[in-house]
Design an enzyme around this catalytic site. Sequence first.
Site, PDB file in Angstrom:
ATOM      1  N   LEU A  62       0.855  -1.173   0.000  1.00 26.61           N
ATOM      2  CA  LEU A  62       0.000   0.000   0.000  1.00 26.61           C
ATOM      3  C   LEU A  62       0.895   1.226   0.000  1.00 26.61           C
ATOM      4  CD1 LEU A  62      -2.768  -0.816   2.660  1.00 26.61           C
ATOM      5  CD2 LEU A  62      -2.976  -0.907   0.171  1.00 26.61           C
ATOM      6  N   ASP A  63       0.472   2.286  -0.696  1.00 28.40           N
ATOM      7  CA  ASP A  63       1.219   3.539  -0.644  1.00 28.40           C
ATOM      8  C   ASP A  63       1.390   3.983   0.809  1.00 28.40           C
ATOM      9  OD1 ASP A  63       1.284   3.639  -3.391  1.00 28.40           O
ATOM     10  OD2 ASP A  63      -0.345   5.106  -3.569  1.00 28.40           O
ATOM     11  N   ARG A  64       2.449   4.719   1.065  1.00 25.87           N
ATOM     12  CA  ARG A  64       2.707   5.215   2.416  1.00 25.87           C
ATOM     13  C   ARG A  64       1.533   6.028   2.948  1.00 25.87           C
ATOM     14  NH1 ARG A  64       4.852   9.745   4.970  1.00 25.87           N
ATOM     15  NH2 ARG A  64       4.913  10.877   2.989  1.00 25.87           N
TER      16      ARG A  64
END
Length: 285
Positions: free
Chosen positions: A132-134
């Site tokens: 998942l993106d940060r």
Amino acid sequence: MRRPAPLPVRDGLGPARVRLRGGAVLVELADRFGEAAAAKVLAGEVVTADGDVVTAGTVLPPGAFVYLYRELRDEVAVPFDIPVLHRDDDIVVVDKPHFLATMPRGRHVAQTALVRLRRELDLPELSPAHRLDRLTAGVLLFTTRRELRGAYQTMFARGEVRKTYLARAGLDPTLRFPRVVWSRIVKRRGQLQAVDEPGEPNAETVVEHHGDGLYRLTPHTGRTHQLRVHMASLGLPIVNDPLYPAVTDVAPDDFSRPLQLLAQRLEFTDPLSRRRRAFMSTRCL
């Protein structure tokens, strides 16, 4: 398939792998990384892919690899817990908070979900099955042992996982929902934004509006920043997005405006047990 690293995970972090240009290893590491890297060679802390200790006289050919533990820089602590939604012998499913990267990259190393969970759960072989993106919160799946990682990562790569996201964005009364967004998304190394380009589409997202600016997003592909790019392309950028449609500067210690994007639900047939599994985030936007 990459061979296992010859050094174990230490304090939640695996060793760095360095591809050599060839020649005397001590000289090359000193030229590329400075005195601290040279000191590691002299202290016997650098090893070859076979696990042999690199000495001051070690010479290796171009393309060979050496391994060493990196020195961690000070990082801004992400002040949020990582709730565990499910844990068994094979997998760990967590509810990742905003602002926490999935795994080490760039300036984010110790303050990542992978390193923190390895330490907290005492699982040195823990590995993410996807990312998942940060800035995105929500359901994130890890495998507990190295030999399991491939089966679960392949499941994601083949598109066999149903992923559902929630997002908050603006309103446009001229748009009708549900709608399918197709485009060709390209993310180039060194650039913060992914971009839509002409050509054969490689990204597909179903967008539904549930009223009051709440959207349900179902991606059928997994391009970098896909949901953020597609919502911005509709003229509905996700609330608090610092990249789309324009890049804005956010201080590393500013946690006041989380991106309003949540990986709400993950569904798949377990590649080992063949059982149907579903996990849902407890977070809300």
